[in-house]
Design a protein around this motif. Structure first.
Motif, PDB file in Angstrom:
ATOM      1  N   THR A 197     -13.768 -44.070  -1.350  1.00  0.00           N
ATOM      2  CA  THR A 197     -14.234 -43.197  -0.275  1.00  0.00           C
ATOM      3  C   THR A 197     -13.689 -43.675   1.064  1.00  0.00           C
ATOM      4  O   THR A 197     -13.213 -42.880   1.885  1.00  0.00           O
ATOM      5  CB  THR A 197     -15.777 -43.174  -0.241  1.00  0.00           C
ATOM      6  OG1 THR A 197     -16.274 -42.950  -1.564  1.00  0.00           O
ATOM      7  CG2 THR A 197     -16.291 -42.097   0.684  1.00  0.00           C
ATOM      8  N   ASP A 198     -13.760 -44.959   1.283  1.00  0.00           N
ATOM      9  CA  ASP A 198     -13.215 -45.560   2.502  1.00  0.00           C
ATOM     10  C   ASP A 198     -11.711 -45.321   2.604  1.00  0.00           C
ATOM     11  O   ASP A 198     -11.193 -44.996   3.681  1.00  0.00           O
ATOM     12  CB  ASP A 198     -13.516 -47.060   2.504  1.00  0.00           C
ATOM     13  CG  ASP A 198     -12.898 -47.785   3.676  1.00  0.00           C
ATOM     14  OD1 ASP A 198     -13.424 -47.660   4.793  1.00  0.00           O
ATOM     15  OD2 ASP A 198     -11.867 -48.474   3.486  1.00  0.00           O
ATOM     16  N   THR A 231     -22.110 -40.272  -0.407  1.00  0.00           N
ATOM     17  CA  THR A 231     -21.089 -39.479  -1.079  1.00  0.00           C
ATOM     18  C   THR A 231     -21.775 -38.425  -1.942  1.00  0.00           C
ATOM     19  O   THR A 231     -22.740 -38.723  -2.643  1.00  0.00           O
ATOM     20  CB  THR A 231     -20.196 -40.362  -1.962  1.00  0.00           C
ATOM     21  OG1 THR A 231     -21.012 -41.082  -2.896  1.00  0.00           O
ATOM     22  CG2 THR A 231     -19.414 -41.346  -1.115  1.00  0.00           C
ATOM     23  N   MET A 285     -24.229 -50.066  -3.732  1.00  0.00           N
ATOM     24  CA  MET A 285     -24.226 -48.778  -3.049  1.00  0.00           C
ATOM     25  C   MET A 285     -24.947 -48.869  -1.701  1.00  0.00           C
ATOM     26  O   MET A 285     -24.531 -48.241  -0.714  1.00  0.00           O
ATOM     27  CB  MET A 285     -24.866 -47.703  -3.921  1.00  0.00           C
ATOM     28  CG  MET A 285     -24.012 -47.289  -5.108  1.00  0.00           C
ATOM     29  SD  MET A 285     -22.478 -46.441  -4.624  1.00  0.00           S
ATOM     30  CE  MET A 285     -23.112 -44.826  -4.163  1.00  0.00           C
ATOM     31  N   ASN A 318     -22.659 -51.267   0.615  1.00  0.00           N
ATOM     32  CA  ASN A 318     -21.340 -50.708   0.905  1.00  0.00           C
ATOM     33  C   ASN A 318     -21.410 -49.410   1.702  1.00  0.00           C
ATOM     34  O   ASN A 318     -20.491 -49.101   2.460  1.00  0.00           O
ATOM     35  CB  ASN A 318     -20.575 -50.501  -0.399  1.00  0.00           C
ATOM     36  CG  ASN A 318     -20.181 -51.816  -1.044  1.00  0.00           C
ATOM     37  OD1 ASN A 318     -20.379 -52.887  -0.465  1.00  0.00           O
ATOM     38  ND2 ASN A 318     -19.622 -51.755  -2.240  1.00  0.00           N
ATOM     39  N   ARG A 319     -22.471 -48.629   1.531  1.00  0.00           N
ATOM     40  CA  ARG A 319     -22.607 -47.420   2.344  1.00  0.00           C
ATOM     41  C   ARG A 319     -22.728 -47.783   3.815  1.00  0.00           C
ATOM     42  O   ARG A 319     -22.139 -47.136   4.693  1.00  0.00           O
ATOM     43  CB  ARG A 319     -23.818 -46.598   1.901  1.00  0.00           C
ATOM     44  CG  ARG A 319     -23.992 -45.292   2.677  1.00  0.00           C
ATOM     45  CD  ARG A 319     -25.200 -44.515   2.181  1.00  0.00           C
ATOM     46  NE  ARG A 319     -26.416 -45.262   2.372  1.00  0.00           N
ATOM     47  CZ  ARG A 319     -27.097 -45.296   3.524  1.00  0.00           C
ATOM     48  NH1 ARG A 319     -26.673 -44.630   4.573  1.00  0.00           N
ATOM     49  NH2 ARG A 319     -28.211 -45.984   3.615  1.00  0.00           N
ATOM     50  N   TYR A 346     -17.424 -49.795  -5.604  1.00  0.00           N
ATOM     51  CA  TYR A 346     -18.134 -48.649  -5.045  1.00  0.00           C
ATOM     52  C   TYR A 346     -17.855 -48.488  -3.544  1.00  0.00           C
ATOM     53  O   TYR A 346     -17.920 -49.443  -2.785  1.00  0.00           O
ATOM     54  CB  TYR A 346     -19.652 -48.714  -5.301  1.00  0.00           C
ATOM     55  CG  TYR A 346     -20.008 -48.818  -6.758  1.00  0.00           C
ATOM     56  CD1 TYR A 346     -19.560 -47.863  -7.664  1.00  0.00           C
ATOM     57  CD2 TYR A 346     -20.758 -49.884  -7.246  1.00  0.00           C
ATOM     58  CE1 TYR A 346     -19.873 -47.966  -9.016  1.00  0.00           C
ATOM     59  CE2 TYR A 346     -21.073 -49.996  -8.587  1.00  0.00           C
ATOM     60  CZ  TYR A 346     -20.621 -49.036  -9.469  1.00  0.00           C
ATOM     61  OH  TYR A 346     -20.925 -49.149 -10.800  1.00  0.00           O
ATOM     62  N   TYR A 347     -17.522 -47.284  -3.196  1.00  0.00           N
ATOM     63  CA  TYR A 347     -17.196 -46.853  -1.837  1.00  0.00           C
ATOM     64  C   TYR A 347     -15.789 -47.241  -1.395  1.00  0.00           C
ATOM     65  O   TYR A 347     -15.337 -46.799  -0.351  1.00  0.00           O
ATOM     66  CB  TYR A 347     -18.215 -47.367  -0.801  1.00  0.00           C
ATOM     67  CG  TYR A 347     -19.322 -46.390  -0.511  1.00  0.00           C
ATOM     68  CD1 TYR A 347     -19.176 -45.388   0.436  1.00  0.00           C
ATOM     69  CD2 TYR A 347     -20.532 -46.475  -1.200  1.00  0.00           C
ATOM     70  CE1 TYR A 347     -20.197 -44.491   0.701  1.00  0.00           C
ATOM     71  CE2 TYR A 347     -21.564 -45.585  -0.955  1.00  0.00           C
ATOM     72  CZ  TYR A 347     -21.385 -44.592  -0.010  1.00  0.00           C
ATOM     73  OH  TYR A 347     -22.392 -43.699   0.235  1.00  0.00           O
ATOM     74  N   PHE A 378     -19.395 -48.837   5.011  1.00  0.00           N
ATOM     75  CA  PHE A 378     -18.561 -47.656   5.180  1.00  0.00           C
ATOM     76  C   PHE A 378     -18.871 -46.948   6.498  1.00  0.00           C
ATOM     77  O   PHE A 378     -17.960 -46.536   7.229  1.00  0.00           O
ATOM     78  CB  PHE A 378     -18.785 -46.708   3.996  1.00  0.00           C
ATOM     79  CG  PHE A 378     -18.127 -45.366   4.138  1.00  0.00           C
ATOM     80  CD1 PHE A 378     -16.749 -45.247   4.105  1.00  0.00           C
ATOM     81  CD2 PHE A 378     -18.881 -44.218   4.310  1.00  0.00           C
ATOM     82  CE1 PHE A 378     -16.129 -44.007   4.242  1.00  0.00           C
ATOM     83  CE2 PHE A 378     -18.276 -42.978   4.447  1.00  0.00           C
ATOM     84  CZ  PHE A 378     -16.894 -42.868   4.419  1.00  0.00           C
ATOM     85  N   ILE A 411     -18.575 -36.155   2.087  1.00  0.00           N
ATOM     86  CA  ILE A 411     -19.231 -37.289   2.722  1.00  0.00           C
ATOM     87  C   ILE A 411     -20.233 -36.753   3.736  1.00  0.00           C
ATOM     88  O   ILE A 411     -19.876 -35.963   4.614  1.00  0.00           O
ATOM     89  CB  ILE A 411     -18.208 -38.204   3.430  1.00  0.00           C
ATOM     90  CG1 ILE A 411     -17.155 -38.717   2.440  1.00  0.00           C
ATOM     91  CG2 ILE A 411     -18.921 -39.381   4.091  1.00  0.00           C
ATOM     92  CD1 ILE A 411     -15.971 -39.395   3.102  1.00  0.00           C
TER      93      ILE A 411
END
Length: 305
Positions: A199-200, A148, A239, A242-243, A195-196, A246, A142
């Motif tokens: 990652t979160d 990502t 993306m 959501n980025r 998406y994400y 995040f 990250i």
């Protein structure tokens, strides 16, 4: 010692043929203590009928759940996670329906997770299905800007990808998560929709003191075209939105998120407008703008497009 129980969660949406192949692949597993929770996420095709028709012929236990509508990847999987925890699963394994797996892919993931109580999440080496020696994911990093960076993507497999590696996240395409991690940090955040969210989840696990590991002895194959996905307006929108969500979830101030929008997202839009080499993605500019606007409005969850 008792072999830990692993509940594999598979989410189907309008793609029964991929799901059926994935289910048949799981029938060859050598791991002795697993079950499958199969969810249809509000499909509008003949998915439910096709999936029901093959369930009785499988040689392992499957619970089939139908969601009344498309809840997205995050909340759709959360339905399965709750069922897994109610059934006292020791581990939850999220698995994309467009995958096929090596017969022994679970054992290395569990062995690594069991080796240290501080290891919370493990993930396999993922190849392209249509190019079985080319890597799709070997874990991920990250960046400070919240992007990502998937390790090994598009690389031909080589010995450098054969080592265990501590990473920032592993793909939600296939990730094994300890029960205690979920009990401590909660479910996937449904605001991401898709998406994400993984990652979160990994970032929250790391914040709670758990580590995330790439385990190359575990192997699966993913039926995906990276180029096609990156040309999708919905992908660009999600993306982008959501980025930023995040980043905020990680504790970034509103000022830092706004600066990030200017430095990253608006700069990208300008580049797509000016430079000829970005001509193919130029029509997607509006979806980045909409993603930023919806973030500022607090419009999360299912896309309102």
């Amino acid at each position: 010692m008792k072999t830990p129980q692993v509940s594999i969660i598979i989410l189907n949406w309008n793609n029964p043929d991929y799901t059926i192949n994935c289910l048949h692949s799981l029938g060859k597993l050598t791991y002795p203590n697993y079950d499958v929770i199969l969810l249809d996420n509000g499909s509008e095709d003949d998915s439910v009928q096709k999936l029901q028709a093959i369930l009785l012929g499988l040689n392992y236990p499957v619970e089939f759940i139908t969601n009344s509508r498309n809840l997205g990847f995050a909340e759709g999987n959360n339905v399965g996670i709750r069922h897994a925890l109610e059934r006292n699963a020791d581990y939850v394994l999220l698995l994309n329906n467009d995958t096929e797996v090596a017969s022994d892919f679970i054992e290395p993931l569990v062995q690594m997770a069991q080796s240290d109580y501080r290891i919370g999440i493990t993930g396999p080496k993922i190849y392209y299905f249509d190019s079985p020696t080319r890597i799709w994911s070997a874990g991920g990093l990250i960046t400070e800007s919240g992007w990502t960076q998937q390790l090994g993507v598009n690389a031909v497999d080589s010995p450098e990808y054969d080592y265990l590696k501590r990473v920032d996240y592993v793909s939600g395409c296939a990730m094994l998560v300890k029960r205690e991690v979920i009990e401590k940090i909660g479910m996937l955040d449904p605001r991401f929709f898709a998406y994400y969210e993984e990652t979160d989840w990994c970032a929250r696990a790391a914040k709670a003191g758990y580590s995330i590991w790439y385990v190359p002895q575990s192997i699966i194959w993913h039926k995906i075209s990276l180029e096609a996905r990156e040309q999708s307006p919905l992908y660009i929108y999600l993306m982008t939105r959501n980025r930023l969500l995040f980043l905020r979830n990680r504790g970034a101030s509103n000022l830092r998120v706004l600066l990030n929008m200017v430095l990253v997202d608006l700069r990208t839009i300008v580049a797509w407008t000016i430079w000829k080499r970005y001509q193919s993605v130029r029509p997607l500019r509006q979806w980045r703008l909409i993603g930023m606007w919806h973030f500022l409005q607090g419009k999360f969850g299912e896309p309102d497009l």
